[in-house]
Design an enzyme around this catalytic site. Structure first.
Site, PDB file in Angstrom:
ATOM      1  N   ALA A 195      -3.893 -30.066  21.772  1.00  0.00           N
ATOM      2  CA  ALA A 195      -2.745 -29.659  20.951  1.00  0.00           C
ATOM      3  C   ALA A 195      -2.350 -28.213  21.214  1.00  0.00           C
ATOM      4  CB  ALA A 195      -3.069 -29.847  19.477  1.00  0.00           C
TER       5      ALA A 195
ATOM      6  N   ARG B 131      10.022 -28.640  25.046  1.00  0.00           N
ATOM      7  CA  ARG B 131      11.147 -29.570  24.996  1.00  0.00           C
ATOM      8  C   ARG B 131      11.633 -29.844  23.574  1.00  0.00           C
ATOM      9  NH1 ARG B 131       7.975 -33.677  28.967  1.00  0.00           N
ATOM     10  NH2 ARG B 131       6.238 -32.424  28.171  1.00  0.00           N
TER      11      ARG B 131
ATOM     12  N   LYS C 130       5.077 -28.120  18.029  1.00  0.00           N
ATOM     13  CA  LYS C 130       5.425 -29.537  18.142  1.00  0.00           C
ATOM     14  C   LYS C 130       4.561 -30.416  17.243  1.00  0.00           C
ATOM     15  CE  LYS C 130       4.320 -31.931  21.979  1.00  0.00           C
ATOM     16  NZ  LYS C 130       4.526 -32.462  23.352  1.00  0.00           N
TER      17      LYS C 130
ATOM     18  N   GLY D 172       3.152 -40.118  33.225  1.00  0.00           N
ATOM     19  CA  GLY D 172       2.359 -40.316  34.427  1.00  0.00           C
ATOM     20  C   GLY D 172       2.294 -41.801  34.738  1.00  0.00           C
TER      21      GLY D 172
ATOM     22  N   GLU E 196       2.082 -37.950  38.217  1.00  0.00           N
ATOM     23  CA  GLU E 196       3.048 -37.474  37.231  1.00  0.00           C
ATOM     24  C   GLU E 196       4.476 -37.723  37.706  1.00  0.00           C
ATOM     25  OE1 GLU E 196       2.227 -36.116  34.021  1.00  0.00           O
ATOM     26  OE2 GLU E 196       0.534 -37.238  34.806  1.00  0.00           O
TER      27      GLU E 196
ATOM     28  N   ARG F 216      13.662 -32.806 -12.362  1.00  0.00           N
ATOM     29  CA  ARG F 216      12.943 -31.731 -11.659  1.00  0.00           C
ATOM     30  C   ARG F 216      11.479 -31.642 -12.092  1.00  0.00           C
ATOM     31  NH1 ARG F 216      16.583 -26.919 -13.059  1.00  0.00           N
ATOM     32  NH2 ARG F 216      14.866 -25.803 -12.061  1.00  0.00           N
TER      33      ARG F 216
ATOM     34  N   TYR G 192      17.331 -20.238 -21.272  1.00  0.00           N
ATOM     35  CA  TYR G 192      17.198 -18.998 -20.512  1.00  0.00           C
ATOM     36  C   TYR G 192      18.053 -17.919 -21.142  1.00  0.00           C
ATOM     37  CZ  TYR G 192      17.142 -16.115 -16.235  1.00  0.00           C
ATOM     38  OH  TYR G 192      16.985 -15.104 -15.313  1.00  0.00           O
TER      39      TYR G 192
ATOM     40  N   ARG H 149      29.514 -24.363 -36.386  1.00  0.00           N
ATOM     41  CA  ARG H 149      30.757 -24.293 -35.634  1.00  0.00           C
ATOM     42  C   ARG H 149      31.841 -23.821 -36.595  1.00  0.00           C
ATOM     43  NH1 ARG H 149      31.116 -30.826 -35.619  1.00  0.00           N
ATOM     44  NH2 ARG H 149      32.139 -30.989 -37.635  1.00  0.00           N
TER      45      ARG H 149
HETATM   46  C1  UD1 Z   1       0.699 -36.110  29.784  1.00  0.00           C
HETATM   47  C2  UD1 Z   1       0.039 -36.736  31.025  1.00  0.00           C
HETATM   48  C3  UD1 Z   1       0.874 -37.948  31.461  1.00  0.00           C
HETATM   49  C4  UD1 Z   1       0.943 -38.941  30.318  1.00  0.00           C
HETATM   50  C5  UD1 Z   1       1.461 -38.275  29.043  1.00  0.00           C
HETATM   51  C6  UD1 Z   1       1.272 -39.223  27.877  1.00  0.00           C
HETATM   52  C7  UD1 Z   1      -1.022 -34.920  32.261  1.00  0.00           C
HETATM   53  C8  UD1 Z   1      -0.953 -34.025  33.440  1.00  0.00           C
HETATM   54  N1  UD1 Z   1      -0.015 -35.756  32.087  1.00  0.00           N
HETATM   55  O1  UD1 Z   1       2.005 -35.678  30.181  1.00  0.00           O
HETATM   56  O2  UD1 Z   1       0.252 -38.557  32.576  1.00  0.00           O
HETATM   57  O3  UD1 Z   1       1.772 -40.019  30.691  1.00  0.00           O
HETATM   58  O4  UD1 Z   1       0.737 -37.088  28.735  1.00  0.00           O
HETATM   59  O5  UD1 Z   1       1.893 -38.752  26.706  1.00  0.00           O
HETATM   60  O6  UD1 Z   1      -1.990 -34.860  31.544  1.00  0.00           O
HETATM   61  N2  UD1 Z   1      -1.789 -29.572  26.295  1.00  0.00           N
HETATM   62  C9  UD1 Z   1      -2.742 -28.630  26.084  1.00  0.00           C
HETATM   63  N3  UD1 Z   1      -2.889 -27.616  26.977  1.00  0.00           N
HETATM   64  C10 UD1 Z   1      -2.114 -27.527  28.094  1.00  0.00           C
HETATM   65  C11 UD1 Z   1      -1.134 -28.524  28.307  1.00  0.00           C
HETATM   66  C12 UD1 Z   1      -1.001 -29.538  27.402  1.00  0.00           C
HETATM   67  O7  UD1 Z   1      -3.459 -28.669  25.092  1.00  0.00           O
HETATM   68  O8  UD1 Z   1      -2.310 -26.577  28.870  1.00  0.00           O
HETATM   69  C13 UD1 Z   1      -1.638 -30.659  25.313  1.00  0.00           C
HETATM   70  C14 UD1 Z   1      -0.259 -30.720  24.693  1.00  0.00           C
HETATM   71  O9  UD1 Z   1      -0.211 -29.963  23.503  1.00  0.00           O
HETATM   72  C15 UD1 Z   1      -0.067 -32.206  24.413  1.00  0.00           C
HETATM   73  C16 UD1 Z   1      -0.952 -32.872  25.463  1.00  0.00           C
HETATM   74  O10 UD1 Z   1      -1.814 -31.881  25.959  1.00  0.00           O
HETATM   75  O11 UD1 Z   1      -0.527 -32.573  23.148  1.00  0.00           O
HETATM   76  C17 UD1 Z   1      -0.131 -33.461  26.593  1.00  0.00           C
HETATM   77  O12 UD1 Z   1       0.637 -32.416  27.176  1.00  0.00           O
HETATM   78  P1  UD1 Z   1       2.153 -32.631  27.565  1.00  0.00           P
HETATM   79  O13 UD1 Z   1       2.669 -31.368  28.143  1.00  0.00           O
HETATM   80  O14 UD1 Z   1       2.889 -33.225  26.454  1.00  0.00           O
HETATM   81  O15 UD1 Z   1       1.957 -33.673  28.758  1.00  0.00           O
HETATM   82  P2  UD1 Z   1       2.968 -34.768  29.253  1.00  0.00           P
HETATM   83  O16 UD1 Z   1       3.967 -34.127  30.142  1.00  0.00           O
HETATM   84  O17 UD1 Z   1       3.461 -35.549  28.114  1.00  0.00           O
HETATM   85 CA    CA Z   2       3.415 -35.430  25.898  1.00  0.00          CA
END
Ligand code: UD1
Ligand code: CA
Length: 480
Positions: free
Chosen positions: A19, A25, A32, A150, A165, A343, A397, A450
Site C-alpha cells: 500500500a 492515476r 488511493k 500484467g 506488464e 440531526r 440560541y 401576543r
Molecule cells: C500490479 C502488477 C500487475 C497486476 C496488477 C493487479 C506489478 C509489477 N504489476 O500492477 O501485474 O496485474 O498489479 O492489480 O506488480 N506498491 C507499493 N510500492 C511500490 C509500488 C506499488 O507498495 O513501489 C503497491 C501499490 O500501492 C498497490 C500495489 O502495490 O497497492 C500495486 O501497485 P500498482 O502500481 O497499482 O500496480 P499495477 O500497475 O496495478
Molecule cells: Ca493496481
C-alpha cells in the site's frame, strides 16, 4: 482452545499487503487506499478479506504515509507497518517486508487496491497452492478488458512461464486476456531468494514482484497460475473510473445479500448501503436511498424514497420518507417526512410523528407526540401525547449560548409559537397560536403572549379605494 481453532483456519504464516504506491492515476490529495467504497476504505476491505487467513500481517506504506498509518493504527492495530521510503516497485516493497521478518513458511502477497477480494476466494487459492505443492502461485482471472494489467504468459502445456506488464507487452501478449490479479502465495524462503535477483530492466525501471514467478520457475521449483472464476473480485483500483466500477459491484453484492435475507429493495441500482449497515427481514427500501455507517433497521420499517440515514437506529415498523437523518434514533412505529432533517442527538420515541419540513437536533420527542409541519426543534425534551403546532420554533440560541426547552405530556403548542429557551411548558398546558413564550407556562394553563387584535372598520374602503379589495368588501356589505 478457541484461538487454536481460529489459527487452524489461518493457513498462511504472513500476509504482505502492498500500500505504498503513489496512486498517481487517482489524481487525488487523498491516498488511493484511503478512498472509500460502501463506507470503508479500500485498504479496510482488503484487510477484511486477508486477516482471517493470515497469522501475521505486514503492510508496506510510503506515499501519504502519515494519513495511511493513522488509519491503519485504527483498523489494524496489530499489523506491522513497513516503510518504503522510495517507491521502487512492487518487488522492492516485498523485499523490504521480507527484510523486516524472520517468519518462515508461507506468505500471501496482496495489493492494497483490490477491495472486492473475498476471504472465501483466498481460502480456495490457499487450498490449491497446498494441493499442487506449489512454491510460487499467482491468482489469475480472465477479464473482458485486460488493459493495464500484467498478462499471464503460459507455455504450450498451459504452465505459467512469466507475467508481462502491459507496458512491456508486445502486440501478441497484449491480446492475452488472462491477467495477474496481484494476489500470490509463496514459500517465504523461495521468495526471499528470488526477490534478491530482481532487476529493474523494464519500461518503468522498477523492481517488479511479477518477475519472481519466472525466477522461481527458472530455479526448477513448482510455480502455478490459478484462475479464479469470478473476475470481479480481483479488479484493482487505479483511477476514479475503476473506483466507481468497484463501488457499483460492491453495491450489487451488498444489496443481493440483503435481498437474500429478506429485505425488499425496490431499485437496487439506486440503493447504496454501506457494508457496516444491519437490516432485518421485511424491511422495504425505496429508490434513491443511502444507508451509512452504523445504521441499523428493524423489521417492517419502510425507508425512502430518496432518504439518507447515517448512524441511525430505526425501530420496528418506523416509516421514513424522503428525509435525511444522522446520529439519531427513530422509535417503533414512528414516522418521519417527507422532507425532514433529523440531526445528531435526536430521539423519536415510539409512534411519534415528524412531518414535512421539520428540522430537529439534540431533542427527544416523546411517545405518540407529533411535530407535523414546518417546525424547528432544538435542545428540547417533549413529553408524550403532545402536539406541536405548525411553524413552531424552539428558539434555543440567544446568539451566544444554546438553552433547553422542556415541554410536558399532552401539551398543545399553538401554531407559530416561539418557545424562547430556557423555558418549560407544563403537562396538559396550551400556548395560543402566534405567541412568543418567554416565561414558563404552568401545567393546565394556556400561555398567551401576543398583541391583542383590533379591527379598524372601513379602512380598505377609505385607504385602498378603487382596488378589487374595496369592490369585494362593498359587495360583502362593508360600509364606510
Ligand atoms: C500490479 C502488477 C500487475 C497486476 C496488477 C493487479 C506489478 C509489477 N504489476 O500492477 O501485474 O496485474 O498489479 O492489480 O506488480 N506498491 C507499493 N510500492 C511500490 C509500488 C506499488 O507498495 O513501489 C503497491 C501499490 O500501492 C498497490 C500495489 O502495490 O497497492 C500495486 O501497485 P500498482 O502500481 O497499482 O500496480 P499495477 O500497475 O496495478
Ligand atoms: Ca493496481
Amino acid at each position: 482452545m478457541a484461538s487454536q481453532q481460529v489459527d487452524q483456519q489461518k493457513g498462511i504464516d504472513l500476509a504482505i499487503v502492498l500500500a505504498a504506491g503513489e496512486g498517481t492515476r487517482m489524481k487525488s490529495s487523498l491516498a488511493k487506499v484511503l478512498h472509500t467504497i460502501a463506507g470503508k476504505t479500500i485498504i479496510h476491505h482488503v484487510l477484511d478479506a486477508v486477516t482471517p487467513v493470515a497469522k501475521e500481517l505486514s503492510i508496506v506504506v510510503g506515499a501519504h504515509r502519515e494519513a495511511v498509518e493513522a488509519h491503519l493504527s485504527e483498523i489494524a492495530p496489530s499489523a506491522k507497518l513497513v516503510h518504503q521510503a522510495e517507491r521502487n516497485g512492487t518487488g522492492h516493497a516485498v523485499q523490504l517486508a521480507l527484510a523486516d521478518t524472520s517468519i518462515s513458511g508461507s506468505v500471501l502477497v496482496v495489493a492494497g487496491d483490490t477491495p472486492l477480494l473475498r476471504t472465501s476466494t483466498l481460502r480456495e487459492f490457499i487450498e490449491a497452492h497446498v494441493e499442487l505443492e506449489s512454491v510460487a502461485s499467482v491468482l489469475t482471472a480472465v477479464l473482458p478488458d485486460p488493459f493495464g494489467y500484467g498478462r499471464i504468459v503460459r507455455d504450450e502445456l498451459g504452465a505459467i512461464v512469466r507475467i508481462v506488464e502491459e507496458r512491456d507487452a508486445d502486440d501478441d501478449q497484449k491480446l492475452i486476456d488472462e491477467i495477474n490479479t496481484g494476489v500470490y502465495i509463496f514459500d517465504i524462503d523461495a521468495l526471499r531468494d528470488a526477490s534478491k535477483k530482481l532487476t529493474a530492466e523494464n519500461s518503468q525501471g522498477e523492481l517488479y514482484l511479477t518477475d519472481v514467478i519466472s525466477l522461481i520457475k527458472g530455479s526448477g521449483k513448482v510455480s502455478v497460475a490459478i484462475q479464479s472464476n469470478d473476475f470481479t473480485e480481483t479488479l484493482g483500483i487505479n483511477d476514479r473510473s475503476q473506483l466507481a466500477d468497484c463501488a457499483g459491484i460492491m453495491r450489487d453484492r451488498i444489496n443481493d445479500e440483503h435481498m437474500r435475507s429478506g429485505v425488499s429493495i425496490i431499485d437496487p441500482l439506486t440503493t447504496w448501503i454501506d457494508s457496516t449497515v444491519q437490516i432485518s427481514a421485511d424491511v422495504t427500501i425505496l429508490p434513491g436511498t443511502a444507508l451509512h455507517g452504523s445504521t441499523k433497521i428493524a423489521s417492517e420499517a419502510l425507508i425512502g424514497p430518496r432518504t439518507t440515514l447515517t448512524n441511525v437506529k430505526v425501530a420496528q415498523g418506523a416509516v421514513i420518507i424522503e428525509s435525511r437523518a444522522t446520529d439519531a434514533e427513530i422509535g417503533a412505529g414512528a414516522s418521519v417526512g417527507p422532507f425532514s432533517f433529523i440531526r445528531p442527538g435526536t430521539h423519536l420515541a415510539a409512534n411519534s410523528k415528524v412531518g414535512a419540513y421539520v428540522e430537529i437536533k439534540s431533542s427527544t420527542i416523546g411517545e405518540g407526540s407529533k411535530v407535523p409541519h414546518l417546525t424547528y426543534v432544538g435542545d428540547a425534551t417533549i413529553g408524550k401525547g403532545t402536539n406541536i403546532g405548525a411553524a413552531t420554533i424552539f428558539v434555543n440560541y440567544d446568539g451566544v449560548e444554546k438553552h433547553q426547552t422542556v415541554v410536558g405530556d399532552h401539551v398543545r403548542v399553538g401554531s407559530d409559537t416561539m418557545l424562547v429557551a430556557p423555558v418549560t411548558i407544563g403537562d396538559g398546558a396550551y400556548t395560543a397560536a402566534g405567541s412568543i413564550i418567554t416565561e414558563d407556562v404552568p401545567a393546565g394553563a394556556i400561555g398567551v403572549a401576543r398583541a391583542k387584535q383590533r379591527n379598524v372598520l372601513g379602512w380598505v374602503l377609505r385607504r385602498r379605494s378603487g382596488t378589487k379589495s374595496e369592490q369585494a368588501a362593498r359587495e360583502a356589505g362593508a360600509t364606510d
